[in-house]
Structures are given as structure tokens and as C-alpha cells.
Design a protein around this motif. Structure first.
Motif, mmCIF file in Angstrom:
data_model
loop_
_atom_site.group_PDB
_atom_site.id
_atom_site.type_symbol
_atom_site.label_atom_id
_atom_site.label_comp_id
_atom_site.label_asym_id
_atom_site.label_seq_id
_atom_site.Cartn_x
_atom_site.Cartn_y
_atom_site.Cartn_z
ATOM 1 N N VAL A 15 69.976 -131.542 -17.526
ATOM 2 C CA VAL A 15 70.513 -132.002 -19.009
ATOM 3 C C VAL A 15 70.336 -133.565 -18.672
ATOM 4 O O VAL A 15 70.817 -134.073 -18.105
ATOM 5 C CB VAL A 15 72.205 -131.447 -19.880
ATOM 6 C CG1 VAL A 15 72.128 -129.955 -19.775
ATOM 7 C CG2 VAL A 15 73.083 -132.108 -19.178
ATOM 8 N N SER A 25 77.230 -134.003 -23.498
ATOM 9 C CA SER A 25 75.236 -133.328 -24.068
ATOM 10 C C SER A 25 76.746 -131.741 -23.633
ATOM 11 O O SER A 25 76.163 -131.312 -22.941
ATOM 12 C CB SER A 25 74.832 -133.950 -22.738
ATOM 13 O OG SER A 25 75.646 -133.740 -21.413
ATOM 14 N N LYS A 28 73.909 -128.554 -24.430
ATOM 15 C CA LYS A 28 73.437 -128.281 -23.755
ATOM 16 C C LYS A 28 73.184 -127.353 -23.838
ATOM 17 O O LYS A 28 72.077 -126.300 -22.757
ATOM 18 C CB LYS A 28 73.269 -129.763 -22.991
ATOM 19 C CG LYS A 28 72.960 -130.846 -23.669
ATOM 20 C CD LYS A 28 71.438 -130.822 -24.763
ATOM 21 C CE LYS A 28 71.606 -132.556 -25.040
ATOM 22 N NZ LYS A 28 70.919 -132.884 -25.577
#
Length: 124
Positions: A15, A25, A28
Motif C-alpha cells: 500500500v 492507510s 487499504k
């Protein structure tokens, strides 16, 4: 390491974290799973803080994610796998420099009954 896993025929998703901070994130993994709906067995992992984020995702999605791989990483107190048989592989090295051995040791009690630890020593 990711390249070696991919060479064995496994999908490896890496990611892109905003500002290189994995906490930005945390979902993700969900996107990657949706992009590959034919894959049924997912494992998630990460290095250092990436492993902390991955462990949180794994903890909250244990029915979806079959196991966790920690690379010089550790669990947060809220992600207590100790009463589970959730598969966890914890790889640590003596020359990592980011996650401290003390932090990893302090959170070892949170790992599942089915965890395996491997310590990697760097050769000269």
C-alpha cells in the motif's frame, strides 16, 4: 522479501501510505481485497508501524484475514490475540533499528497461542 513471496506465485499488495505514515492507510487492505475477489485466503502483514496497523486490521477482521505477519513489529494493547489460535508469524532482526526489542518484548503477551517467532541474525 515481497519479491521472494511473489516469485512463489502469491499476490503481494504494497500500500501507498500518505506521507509514508501507515496509520493514514489503515483500510487499504480492504481495497486490495475488493480488487481480487477470487482470492479466499488473505494474510496481512507489515514492518514496524505498518505491522501495528496490519495487526489492528487483522484483529478487527479475523473472519476475513487468515493470519498476520509482523516484521520487526508488535501489537497494540487493544489488539489482544492471547486467547485465540489466530496464526501470527513474528519476524525480528538484531539490526532493524526501528522497532525496539523492548517494545516487541513488552507486547509479546498479546500474541496468540498459535504464534511463531523467528529471530533473524545478520551475517557480516
Amino acid at each position: 522479501m515481497q519479491q521472494e513471496i511473489a516469485k512463489q506465485g502469491y499476490l503481494v499488495g504494497i500500500v501507498d501510505a500518505p506521507f509514508n505514515v501507515s496509520f493514514f492507510s489503515s483500510n487499504k487492505a480492504e481495497e486490495i481485497m475488493k480488487e481480487h475477489p477470487t482470492i479466499n485466503n488473505w494474510f496481512i502483514g507489515g514492518h514496524s508501524l505498518g505491522g501495528v496497523v496490519a495487526s489492528s486490521y487483522a484483529y478487527n477482521h479475523q473472519s476475513k484475514v487468515k493470519g498476520l505477519i509482523l516484521l520487526a513489529s508488535y501489537l497494540m494493547n487493544k489488539n489482544d490475540f492471547s486467547n485465540t489460535n489466530y496464526p501470527i508469524l513474528s519476524l525480528t532482526g538484531d539490526k532493524d533499528g526501528l522497532s525496539t526489542p523492548n517494545k516487541i518484548s513488552e507486547t509479546k503477551h498479546l500474541l496468540s497461542k498459535k504464534y511463531k517467532n523467528s529471530k533473524v541474525k545478520r551475517s557480516k
